[in-house]
Design a protein around this motif. Structure first.
Motif, short mmCIF file in Angstrom:
data_model
loop_
_atom_site.label_atom_id
_atom_site.label_comp_id
_atom_site.label_asym_id
_atom_site.label_seq_id
_atom_site.Cartn_x
_atom_site.Cartn_y
_atom_site.Cartn_z
N GLN A 250 0.81 -1.22 0.00
CA GLN A 250 0.00 0.00 0.00
C GLN A 250 0.84 1.27 0.00
O GLN A 250 0.41 2.30 -0.49
CB GLN A 250 -0.95 0.01 1.21
CG GLN A 250 -2.15 -0.91 1.07
CD GLN A 250 -3.11 -0.46 -0.04
OE1 GLN A 250 -3.13 0.68 -0.46
NE2 GLN A 250 -3.91 -1.40 -0.53
N TRP A 251 2.05 1.24 0.52
CA TRP A 251 2.84 2.47 0.63
C TRP A 251 3.71 2.77 -0.58
O TRP A 251 4.38 3.79 -0.62
CB TRP A 251 3.70 2.47 1.89
CG TRP A 251 4.34 1.15 2.23
CD1 TRP A 251 3.98 0.32 3.26
CD2 TRP A 251 5.42 0.51 1.55
NE1 TRP A 251 4.77 -0.81 3.26
CE2 TRP A 251 5.66 -0.72 2.23
CE3 TRP A 251 6.21 0.81 0.44
CZ2 TRP A 251 6.67 -1.63 1.83
CZ3 TRP A 251 7.20 -0.09 0.04
CH2 TRP A 251 7.41 -1.28 0.72
N VAL B 134 9.36 3.77 -0.91
CA VAL B 134 8.23 4.20 -0.08
C VAL B 134 7.72 5.55 -0.54
O VAL B 134 8.43 6.55 -0.50
CB VAL B 134 8.64 4.27 1.40
CG1 VAL B 134 7.42 4.57 2.26
CG2 VAL B 134 9.31 2.98 1.82
N GLU C 191 4.28 6.57 0.37
CA GLU C 191 3.41 7.06 1.46
C GLU C 191 4.13 6.75 2.75
O GLU C 191 4.18 5.60 3.19
CB GLU C 191 2.07 6.32 1.44
CG GLU C 191 1.25 6.54 0.19
CD GLU C 191 0.70 7.95 0.12
OE1 GLU C 191 0.46 8.55 1.18
OE2 GLU C 191 0.53 8.43 -1.01
N TRP C 192 4.69 7.77 3.35
CA TRP C 192 5.51 7.55 4.54
C TRP C 192 4.61 7.22 5.74
O TRP C 192 3.59 7.86 5.93
CB TRP C 192 6.31 8.83 4.82
CG TRP C 192 7.50 8.61 5.68
CD1 TRP C 192 7.68 9.10 6.94
CD2 TRP C 192 8.67 7.87 5.36
NE1 TRP C 192 8.90 8.70 7.43
CE2 TRP C 192 9.53 7.95 6.49
CE3 TRP C 192 9.07 7.12 4.25
CZ2 TRP C 192 10.78 7.31 6.52
CZ3 TRP C 192 10.32 6.50 4.28
CH2 TRP C 192 11.15 6.59 5.41
N PRO C 193 4.97 6.21 6.54
CA PRO C 193 4.10 5.86 7.68
C PRO C 193 4.11 6.98 8.72
O PRO C 193 5.18 7.46 9.11
CB PRO C 193 4.76 4.59 8.24
CG PRO C 193 6.16 4.62 7.74
CD PRO C 193 6.16 5.37 6.44
N LEU D 267 7.48 1.29 9.36
CA LEU D 267 7.05 0.80 8.04
C LEU D 267 6.77 -0.69 8.13
O LEU D 267 7.61 -1.46 8.61
CB LEU D 267 8.17 1.06 7.02
CG LEU D 267 7.84 0.65 5.59
CD1 LEU D 267 6.87 1.65 4.96
CD2 LEU D 267 9.11 0.58 4.74
N MET E 62 -2.92 3.61 7.34
CA MET E 62 -3.01 4.47 6.16
C MET E 62 -4.22 4.10 5.30
O MET E 62 -4.80 3.03 5.48
CB MET E 62 -1.73 4.32 5.33
CG MET E 62 -1.50 2.91 4.82
SD MET E 62 0.10 2.72 4.03
CE MET E 62 -0.10 3.86 2.70
N ASN F 262 -6.09 2.47 2.36
CA ASN F 262 -5.76 1.29 1.54
C ASN F 262 -6.58 1.36 0.26
O ASN F 262 -7.82 1.41 0.32
CB ASN F 262 -6.07 0.01 2.29
CG ASN F 262 -5.04 -0.30 3.37
OD1 ASN F 262 -4.41 -1.35 3.37
ND2 ASN F 262 -4.87 0.63 4.31
#
Ligand code: H79
Length: 604
Positions: free
Chosen positions: A372-373, A389, A391-393, A398, A469, A471
């Motif tokens: 997803q990221w 990456v 979309e940074w957590p 991560l 995040m 999804n």
């Protein structure tokens, strides 16, 4: 092979040493060796340049309504004599092969594909076969292909040649120009419509023997080693015609690659989906995705529809993660100069690759799917995985889903390599968690390198829901079911599923969740529909929970709208099924569906 030899096809059987055509399939034992360099490079630069670049989409002071500036002769209904007259004025004094090749290098590309002849039939090199060329017709005293070949050789860039073999709007016996040659095969005519017509077929074959094959021979004889031949519109020729080209290329330069559009996959070293296709289901392990920076391939004055650096870089990652090469196109001006916007976009891609190239060059597609990221690539021989990456957590941890194999270390790469190793831990049998709190983020994708412990890689292909995040479940990645429902062509505005004519057709996704407590999600659906489709119904379900949803007017097929449809809850850890299924239509089709997003809500 001499020209009169392939005029009658003699000797073809004997010449074919490494290729057997049996059951209509090309079996080529030498392909792995031939294609090895191409598998490493991951990025190429396409150059579309010809007399059309001078016109830039304008004829007699008027804008010609054709997205592709290189099709201006056809779309502007320009008589061939008038187009040729304009072409005679081409005098590209600003053309500098070293500057082009240097731009290719700065963009991170490792090969450059140049249009030697596009559909207009005009040779951008000193052809001895036809006088309709930059040297003999326009009297430009230099040979651009020769200069490019030399510059590429000097800079270590492979040269590929685009050659429009099927269509030629200048030759009186070819295809596509029925304005000047009304008896010819039309631009929109299908192969089946003319292949049995002896006059059309014989004349078209005369063009192949008189011009196309001899020009391909020149290009493969006079310019040193050619990395690949990029043919186009192969659906417009027969298998027999394709064999003529195939054998000629193999005979003259056995190591030269052939793209899919010579004819189809049977003759191809590698595949090509549609031009500018954003989403895809590659059918060949080796494949190449070609993209314009704006809309047109050839330079067009009024084309300001530029892609952003972020879109271009994301496409590079998406293609690499699916084991393909990306090719970006530039359309120099008629005088040979390259505009600043194209230059800047390419240099931005290049600077990303300068920082992060080790995660792209020489990698294979992801063994763990698409998290997803962002994206993942792999160097199996070195036991390295790269996590790209996007979309940074938010919490700085991560989750790496789907990998059972042991990990030796995790570290950021590129400029951040000095940072050393990152803490990580295993989360259950399939997942890892990496502490990336200390890692500075890249503007486009931050890369974490993972060294695996050398065992056979064990992966879990079921996507994991990541509860920190949003999804996204792309319709293009879903399983479709029901009459008519199909994946659209994957281009911008067409990267969903379409043809929803059967009410109960459905798109389904399977995912796994590892959360023991319920995850409450808002549900957003991205769809497109015209006014007459508004009021249709579909059901959105997650396991046993169902939401009944109404289709809204978004302004038509290509206008996507996002709609919040309610809430669904992922109740427990395990495998779950998400589904969109039609209920009732009020028109011919229900809607086009692009994606469903599950947005986890903050817990109360
Ligand atoms: O070189 C770029 C495009 O000019 C070329 N492929 C990329 C790499 C391309 N040629 N055709 N197409 C893309 C697809 C478009 C087909 C159509 Fe037509 C446009 C069908 C009718 C108009 C051009 C003219 C092809 C047939 C007639």
């Amino acid at each position: 092979m001499k020209r009169d030899e392939y005029m009658d096809g003699a000797g073809l059987e004997q010449e074919r040493s490494d290729v057997l055509i049996s059951d209509n399939r090309v079996i080529d034992h030498d392909r792995n060796r031939r294609i090895a360099w191409w598998r490493e490079v991951r990025l190429g630069l396409f150059v579309h340049w010809g007399p059309y670049s001078m016109l830039g989409g304008v004829w007699n002071g008027e804008r010609v309504d054709a997205n592709y500036a290189e099709h201006i002769q056809l779309r502007g209904k320009i008589p061939v004599t008038e187009y040729a007259e304009a072409a005679a004025g081409m005098n590209p004094e600003a053309f500098d092969a070293h500057e082009w090749v240097s731009l290719a290098k700065r963009s991170g590309a490792k090969y450059l594909i140049m249009t030697a002849k596009h559909h207009d039939g005009f040779a951008m090199y000193d052809s001895k076969v036809s006088d309709y060329s930059i040297t003999r017709h326009a009297h430009f005293p230099r040979d651009p292909i020769k200069e490019l070949a030399e510059a590429c050789e000097a800079e270590g860039i492979r040269l590929g040649i685009y050659y429009s073999h099927a269509m030629d709007w200048h030759h009186p016996d070819s295809q596509g120009n029925t304005l000047d040659y009304p008896g010819n095969i039309g631009a929109w005519d299908q192969l089946e419509e003319w292949i049995e017509d002896d006059d059309k077929r014989e004349r078209f074959e005369r063009y192949l023997h008189e011009k196309a094959l001899p020009q391909v021979e020149e290009l493969l004889t006079d310019y040193g080693p050619i990395g690949l031949m990029w043919f186009d519109c192969g659906h417009k020729i027969s298998d027999e015609h394709a064999v003529w080209f195939y054998d000629l290329v193999r005979k003259l330069q056995p190591d030269c690659l052939i793209n899919k559009r010579l004819r189809d996959d049977r003759f191809a070293d590698y595949g090509n989906p549609h031009d500018n296709q954003l989403r895809f289901h590659p059918v060949q392990p080796d494949w190449e995705s070609i993209h314009t920076l704006n809309d047109s391939w050839g330079f067009r004055y009024d084309d300001d529809n530029w892609k952003s650096p972020d879109e271009l870089i994301e496409q590079l990652l998406r293609v690499a993660a699916t084991n393909g090469n990306l090719v970006l196109n530039v359309g120099p001006l008629g005088n040979g100069a390259i505009d600043d916007t194209s230059r800047r976009l390419l240099e931005t891609v290049g600077s990303f690759l300068e920082r992060n190239g080790e995660a792209i060059y020489g990698t294979r597609g992801s063994p763990i799917g698409t998290p997803q990221w962002g994206y993942c690539t792999w160097k199996p021989e070195e036991d390295l995985l790269y996590l790209l990456v996007r979309e940074w957590p938010q919490d700085g941890f991560l989750i790496l889903p789907g990998l059972a194999s042991g990990v030796q270390y995790a570290r950021p790469i590129g400029a951040k390599a000095k940072m050393g190793h990152l803490p990580f831990r295993k989360l259950g049998p399939w997942d890892w968690q990496i502490d990336v709190r200390s890692v500075p983020q890249d503007a486009y994708a931050t890369v974490i390198e993972l060294k695996l412990n050398g065992e056979q890689l064990e992966s879990n292909g079921t996507p994991r829901f990541i509860s920190q995040m949003p999804n996204t479940f792309w319709a293009y990645d879903g399983v479709i079911e029901g009459d008519g429902l199909r994946y659209d062509n994957g281009k911008r505005g067409h990267d969903g599923v379409t043809g929803w004519t059967a009410p109960n057709a459905a798109v389904q996704w399977t995912f796994r969740s590892q959360e023991k407590t319920p995850i409450y999600c808002r549900v957003i659906v991205t769809l497109s529909a015209a006014a007459d489709q508004a009021g249709g119904h579909f059901e959105l379900s997650l396991d046993e929970q169902k939401l009944t949803c109404t289709v809204k007017d978004t302004g038509g097929d290509e206008c996507w709208g996002e709609f919040e449809m309610g809430q669904l809850t992922i109740l427990s850890a395990g495998i779950h099924r998400l589904e969109v299924r039609g209920l009732s239509l009020v028109s011919d089709s229900l809607m086009n569906l692009r994606k469903v997003t599950l947005l986890p809500m903050e817990r109360e």
